[in-house]
Design an enzyme around this catalytic site. Structure first.
Site, PDB file in Angstrom:
ATOM      1  N   SER A   1       5.015  20.818 130.530  1.00  0.00           N
ATOM      2  CA  SER A   1       4.493  21.516 131.707  1.00  0.00           C
ATOM      3  C   SER A   1       3.893  22.862 131.358  1.00  0.00           C
ATOM      4  CB  SER A   1       5.635  21.734 132.696  1.00  0.00           C
ATOM      5  OG  SER A   1       6.749  22.297 132.020  1.00  0.00           O
TER       6      SER A   1
ATOM      7  N   GLU B   1      12.517  35.860 132.227  1.00  0.00           N
ATOM      8  CA  GLU B   1      13.827  35.253 132.000  1.00  0.00           C
ATOM      9  C   GLU B   1      14.881  36.300 131.648  1.00  0.00           C
ATOM     10  OE1 GLU B   1      13.231  32.460 128.813  1.00  0.00           O
ATOM     11  OE2 GLU B   1      11.651  31.391 129.896  1.00  0.00           O
TER      12      GLU B   1
ATOM     13  N   LYS C   1       4.067  24.771 138.828  1.00  0.00           N
ATOM     14  CA  LYS C   1       4.378  24.043 137.599  1.00  0.00           C
ATOM     15  C   LYS C   1       3.515  22.798 137.574  1.00  0.00           C
ATOM     16  CE  LYS C   1       8.366  22.108 135.171  1.00  0.00           C
ATOM     17  NZ  LYS C   1       9.764  22.428 134.851  1.00  0.00           N
TER      18      LYS C   1
ATOM     19  N   LYS D   1      21.936  28.667 131.429  1.00  0.00           N
ATOM     20  CA  LYS D   1      21.818  29.563 130.276  1.00  0.00           C
ATOM     21  C   LYS D   1      20.832  30.658 130.664  1.00  0.00           C
ATOM     22  CE  LYS D   1      18.413  26.453 128.223  1.00  0.00           C
ATOM     23  NZ  LYS D   1      18.023  25.642 127.075  1.00  0.00           N
TER      24      LYS D   1
ATOM     25  N   ASP E   1      15.002  25.344 136.414  1.00  0.00           N
ATOM     26  CA  ASP E   1      15.116  24.244 135.461  1.00  0.00           C
ATOM     27  C   ASP E   1      16.180  23.229 135.877  1.00  0.00           C
ATOM     28  OD1 ASP E   1      14.687  22.584 133.397  1.00  0.00           O
ATOM     29  OD2 ASP E   1      15.156  23.990 131.791  1.00  0.00           O
TER      30      ASP E   1
ATOM     31  N   SER F   1       7.958  21.931 127.581  1.00  0.00           N
ATOM     32  CA  SER F   1       7.596  20.807 126.713  1.00  0.00           C
ATOM     33  C   SER F   1       6.574  19.894 127.395  1.00  0.00           C
ATOM     34  CB  SER F   1       8.832  19.982 126.366  1.00  0.00           C
ATOM     35  OG  SER F   1       9.950  20.810 126.191  1.00  0.00           O
TER      36      SER F   1
ATOM     37  N   ASP G   1      22.623  22.736 132.799  1.00  0.00           N
ATOM     38  CA  ASP G   1      21.961  23.447 131.696  1.00  0.00           C
ATOM     39  C   ASP G   1      21.830  24.933 132.025  1.00  0.00           C
ATOM     40  OD1 ASP G   1      20.809  23.724 129.201  1.00  0.00           O
ATOM     41  OD2 ASP G   1      18.813  23.117 129.867  1.00  0.00           O
TER      42      ASP G   1
ATOM     43  N   GLU H   1      18.030  31.582 129.654  1.00  0.00           N
ATOM     44  CA  GLU H   1      16.615  31.175 129.729  1.00  0.00           C
ATOM     45  C   GLU H   1      16.290  30.578 131.101  1.00  0.00           C
ATOM     46  OE1 GLU H   1      18.581  30.514 127.191  1.00  0.00           O
ATOM     47  OE2 GLU H   1      17.488  30.216 125.308  1.00  0.00           O
ATOM     48  N   ASN H   2      17.290  30.032 131.744  1.00  0.00           N
ATOM     49  CA  ASN H   2      17.053  29.387 133.038  1.00  0.00           C
ATOM     50  C   ASN H   2      17.422  30.275 134.226  1.00  0.00           C
ATOM     51  OD1 ASN H   2      16.030  27.105 131.853  1.00  0.00           O
ATOM     52  ND2 ASN H   2      18.017  26.090 131.699  1.00  0.00           N
TER      53      ASN H   2
ATOM     54  N   ALA I   1       8.843  34.012 140.244  1.00  0.00           N
ATOM     55  CA  ALA I   1       9.793  35.004 139.720  1.00  0.00           C
ATOM     56  C   ALA I   1       9.015  35.869 138.733  1.00  0.00           C
ATOM     57  CB  ALA I   1      10.966  34.304 139.045  1.00  0.00           C
TER      58      ALA I   1
HETATM   59  P1  ATP Z   1      11.277  22.816 128.761  1.00  0.00           P
HETATM   60  O1  ATP Z   1      10.512  21.896 129.643  1.00  0.00           O
HETATM   61  O2  ATP Z   1      10.846  22.724 127.345  1.00  0.00           O
HETATM   62  O3  ATP Z   1      12.761  22.752 128.961  1.00  0.00           O
HETATM   63  P2  ATP Z   1      11.025  25.003 130.548  1.00  0.00           P
HETATM   64  O4  ATP Z   1      12.036  24.332 131.377  1.00  0.00           O
HETATM   65  O5  ATP Z   1      11.179  26.458 130.285  1.00  0.00           O
HETATM   66  O6  ATP Z   1      10.861  24.288 129.163  1.00  0.00           O
HETATM   67  P3  ATP Z   1       9.007  25.148 132.568  1.00  0.00           P
HETATM   68  O7  ATP Z   1       9.941  24.926 133.687  1.00  0.00           O
HETATM   69  O8  ATP Z   1       7.692  24.472 132.611  1.00  0.00           O
HETATM   70  O9  ATP Z   1       9.602  24.713 131.193  1.00  0.00           O
HETATM   71  O10 ATP Z   1       8.759  26.692 132.445  1.00  0.00           O
HETATM   72  C1  ATP Z   1       7.941  27.227 131.446  1.00  0.00           C
HETATM   73  C2  ATP Z   1       8.032  28.736 131.502  1.00  0.00           C
HETATM   74  O11 ATP Z   1       7.382  29.214 132.667  1.00  0.00           O
HETATM   75  C3  ATP Z   1       9.468  29.242 131.597  1.00  0.00           C
HETATM   76  O12 ATP Z   1       9.954  29.536 130.335  1.00  0.00           O
HETATM   77  C4  ATP Z   1       9.366  30.470 132.458  1.00  0.00           C
HETATM   78  O13 ATP Z   1       9.260  31.615 131.660  1.00  0.00           O
HETATM   79  C5  ATP Z   1       8.095  30.282 133.244  1.00  0.00           C
HETATM   80  N1  ATP Z   1       8.424  29.936 134.622  1.00  0.00           N
HETATM   81  C6  ATP Z   1       8.937  28.773 135.066  1.00  0.00           C
HETATM   82  N2  ATP Z   1       9.131  28.778 136.382  1.00  0.00           N
HETATM   83  C7  ATP Z   1       8.730  29.993 136.815  1.00  0.00           C
HETATM   84  C8  ATP Z   1       8.713  30.640 138.106  1.00  0.00           C
HETATM   85  N3  ATP Z   1       9.127  30.005 139.198  1.00  0.00           N
HETATM   86  N4  ATP Z   1       8.248  31.902 138.172  1.00  0.00           N
HETATM   87  C9  ATP Z   1       7.849  32.539 137.046  1.00  0.00           C
HETATM   88  N5  ATP Z   1       7.846  31.991 135.819  1.00  0.00           N
HETATM   89  C10 ATP Z   1       8.287  30.743 135.688  1.00  0.00           C
END
Ligand code: ATP
Length: 313
Positions: free
Chosen positions: A46, A120, A63, A161, A177, A44, A159, A163-164, A116
């Site tokens: 980033s 996810e 990020k 889940k 996250d 949202s 949080d 996705e994280n 990573a």
């Molecule tokens: P929101 O801020 O809406 O909760 P988010 O937490 O997923 O979303 P980000 O942390 O900016 O937001 O991550 C955005 C996307 O980037 C993630 O969905 C993930 O797929 C990818 N991502 C985040 N961190 C990494 C990482 N360390 N390595 C690889 N991909 C990543």
């Protein structure tokens, strides 16, 4: 997006213009120290980009948070909470995305994170429908181990889940996250553990334990979802889902592994203090009790992060 514009601008600026926040490493990093690759994902507030640190050739995920956007939406505290939690967690566990450096320029905050490369866990579950029992057990163990570490550092994720849960290049878990994570302050701990036992209210005890314990509840939800391929609690609306959670209205599909069922039931204890693993370390219901559950009988905890990874299926 404004974030990408900021990132692009940042890349073209000289390193002298950025202010490093990482005093401990005694370095003044800037975006110019990295070669940016593809966008890995967007949040949202980033954008996360693949980036190579030019000095070493090491790849990271950076990020990039747009400062104006954070300020306008009053979300600066979320970014700072994430940074503080990640700094507190340090590099002490392989199952957590490590924050290597932070720096900023006029437009953006930059968090240099472990990369990573395999996305996810949620994507994998969706693609496969559900995970094999072997995989579910392996990933459940990694989640339990990483969350235990998080809790020993007095951080609560809040949080958890799929996705994280990111997957690294070897398909091991990296929890990410920490924007909603909470650091338990020493004073809070003192209230709970150092106060006079006879006078501590159940709410006070529960408040601390519930928080850590709510991560255990979430682990129960994730284990259920990996094996069953659907949510444990799902109503037609958020409100109806909450009703189901409150009345513990869930059931297991036919054929759900009996040990996994027992584990999930113990993690879905309504009383947070009774949840498996919620007790103090070394106590009868501590983290060791969770690791000793029969579902994890075949897990070698000491080699969990170095053993070969089972094929993701
Ligand atoms: P929101 O801020 O809406 O909760 P988010 O937490 O997923 O979303 P980000 O942390 O900016 O937001 O991550 C955005 C996307 O980037 C993630 O969905 C993930 O797929 C990818 N991502 C985040 N961190 C990494 C990482 N360390 N390595 C690889 N991909 C990543």
């Amino acid at each position: 997006t404004p974030t990408l514009t900021a990132a692009a601008q940042a890349r073209s600026k000289s390193r002298n213009r950025s202010k490093s926040q990482n005093r401990s490493a005694n370095s003044r990093l800037s975006a110019a120290d990295f070669a940016f690759g593809e966008t890995l994902g967007e949040g949202s507030y980033s954008t996360v980009m693949r980036a190579t640190y030019l000095r070493t050739g090491q790849e990271y995920a950076i990020k990039i948070l747009d400062k104006n956007h954070l300020m306008r939406k009053e979300k600066m505290h979320v970014a700072l909470a994430e940074k503080n939690a990640l700094v507190k967690l340090g590099a002490g566990h392989p199952g957590i995305v490590h924050l290597h450096w932070t720096f900023q320029d006029d437009w953006s905050l930059f968090f240099v994170l472990d990369l990573a490369t395999n996305g996810e866990m949620q994507t994998r579950i969706s693609r496969l429908g559900s995970l094999s029992l072997t995989c579910s057990r392996y990933y459940a163990a990694q989640i339990v181990d990483a969350v235990d570490y998080i809790h020993t550092k007095d951080v609560i994720h809040r949080d958890l889940k799929p996705e994280n849960l990111l997957l690294d290049n070897a398909y091991r878990i990296k929890i990410t996250d920490f924007g909603t994570a909470k650091i338990i302050e020493p004073s809070e701990r003192a209230n709970t553990f150092v106060g006079t036992a006879q006078y501590v209210s159940p709410e006070l005890l529960e408040k601390n334990e519930t928080s850590k314990s709510s991560d255990l509840w979430a682990i129960g939800c994730i284990i259920y979802q990996m094996i069953a391929g659907r949510f444990a609690f799902q109503g037609l609306s958020e409100y109806l889902t909450w009703q189901k959670i409150k009345s513990l209205d869930y059931s297991f599909p036919d054929g759900f592994d009996p040990d996994a069922k027992d584990l999930v039931e113990r993690l879905f204890a309504r009383d947070p203090l009774q949840r498996l693993g919620a007790g103090l370390p070394g106590g009868p219901n501590g983290p060791e009790a969770l690791r000793s559950h029969p579902f994890f009988a075949s897990i070698s905890w000491s080699t969990l992060w170095t053993d070969p990874v089972p094929p993701l299926e």
